[in-house]
Design an enzyme around this catalytic site. Sequence first.
Site, short mmCIF file in Angstrom:
data_model
loop_
_atom_site.label_atom_id
_atom_site.label_comp_id
_atom_site.label_asym_id
_atom_site.label_seq_id
_atom_site.Cartn_x
_atom_site.Cartn_y
_atom_site.Cartn_z
N HIS A 55 -3.37 1.98 2.84
CA HIS A 55 -2.07 1.68 3.44
C HIS A 55 -1.48 0.51 2.65
CE1 HIS A 55 0.40 1.58 7.42
NE2 HIS A 55 1.13 1.11 6.41
N VAL A 56 -0.56 0.86 1.76
CA VAL A 56 -0.07 -0.14 0.81
C VAL A 56 0.65 -1.28 1.54
CG1 VAL A 56 0.12 1.44 -1.13
CG2 VAL A 56 2.07 1.15 0.42
N HIS A 57 0.57 -2.47 0.96
CA HIS A 57 1.22 -3.64 1.56
C HIS A 57 1.50 -4.67 0.49
CE1 HIS A 57 -3.17 -3.85 1.94
NE2 HIS A 57 -3.07 -5.15 1.70
N LEU A 58 2.64 -5.31 0.62
CA LEU A 58 3.08 -6.33 -0.33
C LEU A 58 2.68 -7.71 0.21
CD1 LEU A 58 4.73 -7.42 -2.75
CD2 LEU A 58 6.79 -7.18 -1.32
#
Length: 163
Positions: A120-123
């Site tokens: 779950h991509v996150h910046l």
Amino acid sequence: MTKPLWAPWRLEYITQAGEQLECVFCEEAAGNLPDNESLRVYEGDAAVVILNKYPYSSGHLMVSPRRHVGVLAELTDEEALEIHRLAVAGLDALDRVYGPGGFNLGWNLGHVAGAGIADHVHLHVVPRWAGDTNFMPVLADVKVLPEHLLETRDRLRSSWASG
Ligand SMILES: [Zn+2]
């Protein structure tokens, strides 16, 4: 836990909740966590902002799409734009609350690149101060009381620019 993944926050979440939680970003996006556990700072239409729990440094934020997406290229234009705008709003809120000397923003893609949750991509939005280091919180194995995180969450919530 089927993989030898170093993710102590996950163990803690499971212990606290007494149930299996699949993904903290999805849980936060869905609003499934009680207020005394949620680290969500801001809820957008397509993305949410939460405080990073481990390794902890003051005001370390993560901006993630609501959708459980593990591939950066699969973000929709709407998600990509909102993540960018929420990161910018996060910079503003952090400036007002903590006044750091600078920031690092970045994506850790894949476990080998340091991603705790690779699917779950996150910046990351990390405030920096003169003299600090990236890895000091890890080496020091800093134990942070939940109250500190919740206090930071509330301060950032109230300083977040409306609209
Ligand atoms: Zn997810």
